[in-house]
Motif scaffolding. Structure first.
Motif: not given
Length: 102
Positions: A1-7
């Protein structure tokens, strides 16, 4: 898990003349594994439209709903499903659609 996402969660309000306005507020910024699944083109409203499917795997959260969306860099994707694949509350798989136009 190396991606940053915003919910993000929608909030619907009304303006002075009764029009509904949707604004988005951040729920959480998390690490995710991102996988492109597919892309397709189709005709709608006499125009060629396109959309892309992306799957994000995140650590389990019970507060994710399908009316939410994911901000991934400059991309906005609508959550189509949120599934706990092992039913063990360890991971959550979000299948998302990025609508686009041509």
């Amino acid at each position: 898990m190396r991606h940053r996402i915003t919910i993000q969660r929608p909030a619907i309000t009304e303006d002075n003349i009764g029009n509904q306005i949707t604004t988005w507020s951040d729920v959480a910024t998390v690490w995710a594994k991102a996988e492109s699944l597919s892309g397709r083109e189709y005709w709608a409203a006499a125009q060629t439209q396109s959309e892309k499917s992306v799957r994000f795997t995140i650590r389990f959260r019970a507060d994710i709903k399908t009316e939410m969306r994911v901000a991934y860099g400059t991309r906005i994707l609508n959550i189509q499903s949120a599934i706990d694949p092992e039913e063990r509350k360890r991971h959550l798989v979000l299948t998302c659609i990025e609508p686009g136009e041509r």
